[in-house]
Motif scaffolding. Sequence first.
Motif, short mmCIF file in Angstrom:
data_model
loop_
_atom_site.label_atom_id
_atom_site.label_comp_id
_atom_site.label_asym_id
_atom_site.label_seq_id
_atom_site.Cartn_x
_atom_site.Cartn_y
_atom_site.Cartn_z
N LYS A 216 12.44 7.76 4.78
CA LYS A 216 12.33 6.92 5.99
C LYS A 216 11.73 5.59 5.52
CE LYS A 216 9.97 5.37 8.96
NZ LYS A 216 9.82 3.88 9.09
N GLU B 129 -8.42 -5.58 4.01
CA GLU B 129 -7.21 -5.95 3.28
C GLU B 129 -6.52 -7.10 4.01
OE1 GLU B 129 -3.76 -3.28 3.46
OE2 GLU B 129 -3.64 -3.44 1.28
N SER C 279 -0.16 1.61 5.18
CA SER C 279 -1.50 1.14 5.52
C SER C 279 -2.47 2.31 5.69
CB SER C 279 -1.45 0.34 6.82
OG SER C 279 -1.04 1.18 7.87
P1 NAD Z 1 2.60 0.77 7.66
O1 NAD Z 1 1.56 1.81 7.49
O2 NAD Z 1 2.63 -0.02 8.89
O3 NAD Z 1 4.06 1.42 7.53
C1 NAD Z 1 4.43 2.19 6.39
C2 NAD Z 1 5.54 3.15 6.80
O4 NAD Z 1 5.01 4.11 7.72
C3 NAD Z 1 6.71 2.49 7.52
O5 NAD Z 1 7.90 3.11 7.12
C4 NAD Z 1 6.42 2.78 8.99
O6 NAD Z 1 7.55 2.77 9.82
C5 NAD Z 1 5.83 4.17 8.88
N1 NAD Z 1 4.98 4.58 10.00
C6 NAD Z 1 4.30 3.81 10.89
N2 NAD Z 1 3.61 4.59 11.75
C7 NAD Z 1 3.83 5.88 11.39
C8 NAD Z 1 3.36 7.13 11.85
N3 NAD Z 1 2.55 7.24 12.90
N4 NAD Z 1 3.78 8.26 11.23
C9 NAD Z 1 4.58 8.19 10.16
N5 NAD Z 1 5.08 7.02 9.66
C10 NAD Z 1 4.70 5.87 10.26
O7 NAD Z 1 2.48 -0.16 6.37
P2 NAD Z 1 3.33 -1.47 6.04
O8 NAD Z 1 2.86 -2.59 6.88
O9 NAD Z 1 4.79 -1.13 6.02
O10 NAD Z 1 2.90 -1.71 4.51
C11 NAD Z 1 1.77 -2.40 4.13
C12 NAD Z 1 0.67 -1.45 3.74
O11 NAD Z 1 1.10 -0.58 2.71
C13 NAD Z 1 -0.55 -2.16 3.18
O12 NAD Z 1 -1.71 -1.63 3.74
C14 NAD Z 1 -0.49 -1.85 1.69
O13 NAD Z 1 -1.71 -1.88 1.03
C15 NAD Z 1 0.11 -0.50 1.70
N6 NAD Z 1 0.71 -0.21 0.39
C16 NAD Z 1 0.08 0.67 -0.44
C17 NAD Z 1 0.60 0.92 -1.71
C18 NAD Z 1 -0.05 1.88 -2.67
O14 NAD Z 1 0.59 2.25 -3.64
N7 NAD Z 1 -1.29 2.29 -2.45
C19 NAD Z 1 1.77 0.26 -2.12
C20 NAD Z 1 2.37 -0.63 -1.24
C21 NAD Z 1 1.84 -0.86 0.03
#
Ligand code: NAD
Length: 481
Positions: free
Chosen positions: A175, A381, A228
């Motif tokens: 997803k 962040e 996140s």
């Molecule tokens: P996000 O958490 O908003 O979304 C990530 C994914 O989760 C998306 O596919 C989203 O649709 C899905 N999602 C959202 N709500 C959900 C839920 N309730 N249940 C299941 N899935 C859900 O993050 P983002 O804005 O897409 O990405 C940025 C974040 O990702 C930043 O905080 C960054 O630090 C983190 N990140 C971490 C790493 C790592 O390796 N630690 C790498 C890249 C990005």
Amino acid sequence: MSRSEHTQYIDGAWSQGNATRQLDVANPATGESIAVFAESSSADIDAAVRSAAAAFRTWRHVNPHRRATWLQAMADAIEARLSTIASTMTREQGKPLSEAEGEVGKLVKTLRYYAGEAVRVCGQIIPNEDDGFQSQVEHEPIGVAAAITPWNYPAELIGWKLGAALAAGCTLVIKPSEYTPLTAVEIVRAIDEAGLPNGVVNLVQGAGEVGGELVRHPAIDKIAFTGSHATGLRIYETMGRIKSVSLELGGNCPLIVAASADLEAAVAGAVRRSFRNMGQICIAINRAYVHRSLYDEFLVRVAEATGKLRIGDGLADPGVDLGPMTNAAGLAKVEAHVKDALDRGARLICGAKAPDNRGGLFYEPTVLADCDADMRVMRDETFGPVLGVATFDDLDTVIEHVNDSPYGLAAYAYATDLTEVYKLSRGLSFGSVAMNCVDAGIINAPYGGRRQSGVGYEHGRAGLDGYLLYKHVRIKHGVQG
Ligand code: NAD
């Protein structure tokens, strides 16, 4: 990709999502809408998971050498489509084309690495206290994994999960982020071309609700999530039953420039790791602590190097260093963090505005000096092109200070004195520590966060282990001596 094409892939077939909600994909450099796609419905999600569960029954027993061959075939197919996948990524995510190409190259490398690891999964024979028994430990794949990924590295972060899961004998439902669905479609097209058995890899589309349904589906055995901290926590709270889970979450990563640092190298590292991909990197440097003896010179040189970065549309002008931010919410957060710091007395060194005469989600890379621990840039962040800088006098004190954070993803340090190097590498409590360099991740070493930055590992053998179960088989065979 034209509008409203089939974007979900279930049991080896492409289809449109059945949900009524349509989502729009926009080019962040121009604001132009480039695709509209339907979200996957509950029925679609269920069909994808069932397809993965049916495929698992066979895939788990496929000879690992054969699975390795499939992974190599997938890598070949993705390599053959590299330029299409990369230009799709630049169009929907905004990073310059050369960086998108580099990212797809890393996806290929990841699949080839895990093709090698697939045939190195082997068990153990454990000595028993009593004669007549043998204990053997076997590894078995966990089952069906859900790969839920963000938009900042839309190819690589799928690749880490895809390679490790398939090598281990798991099957997958991907997803991707609702901001970058098309990169995933192009990757799965290549997988389809490689002729993988139906159901081993499935793709559903949509926003957080779709991810949530996948997380709660009873036939999902493992959740491999990157995103996140807030979403990671929600997943933990809502998965509803015991499942294996790996969470790669956000950070607030520090850089320490010690008194003995090579200043030129530290400046180049700070600029690269703070601003690359517009700071939209989980392991981006958010906050720098510079020894008082180097502080003024560090600021002058960082401002100079930052001023040389070229910003633009990475598709129209592939030579630019930085593209736009990927979405409006991210840009708004950057502006809020910069305002917070300036309101609290930070000194603006450069940036803090949109470049002249540009539409799209552009923002100048920003350096803020004299920052203190209360400012959001120094504790949350930012996930954007902002570097907060503070000074320090005592190395032990600053190490203790940077460790005192809920986040523990990555830390960076520059020092040439052996005692300082050792103090830093031993003292920093982060999943990755990069000394005198800013590229912390290599595919064959474990990568994961501490504290609120996550649980579990990706990359390397540890990444593969996250898709495996141990089974202890104790056999009474009766042979004495
Ligand atoms: P996000 O958490 O908003 O979304 C990530 C994914 O989760 C998306 O596919 C989203 O649709 C899905 N999602 C959202 N709500 C959900 C839920 N309730 N249940 C299941 N899935 C859900 O993050 P983002 O804005 O897409 O990405 C940025 C974040 O990702 C930043 O905080 C960054 O630090 C983190 N990140 C971490 C790493 C790592 O390796 N630690 C790498 C890249 C990005």
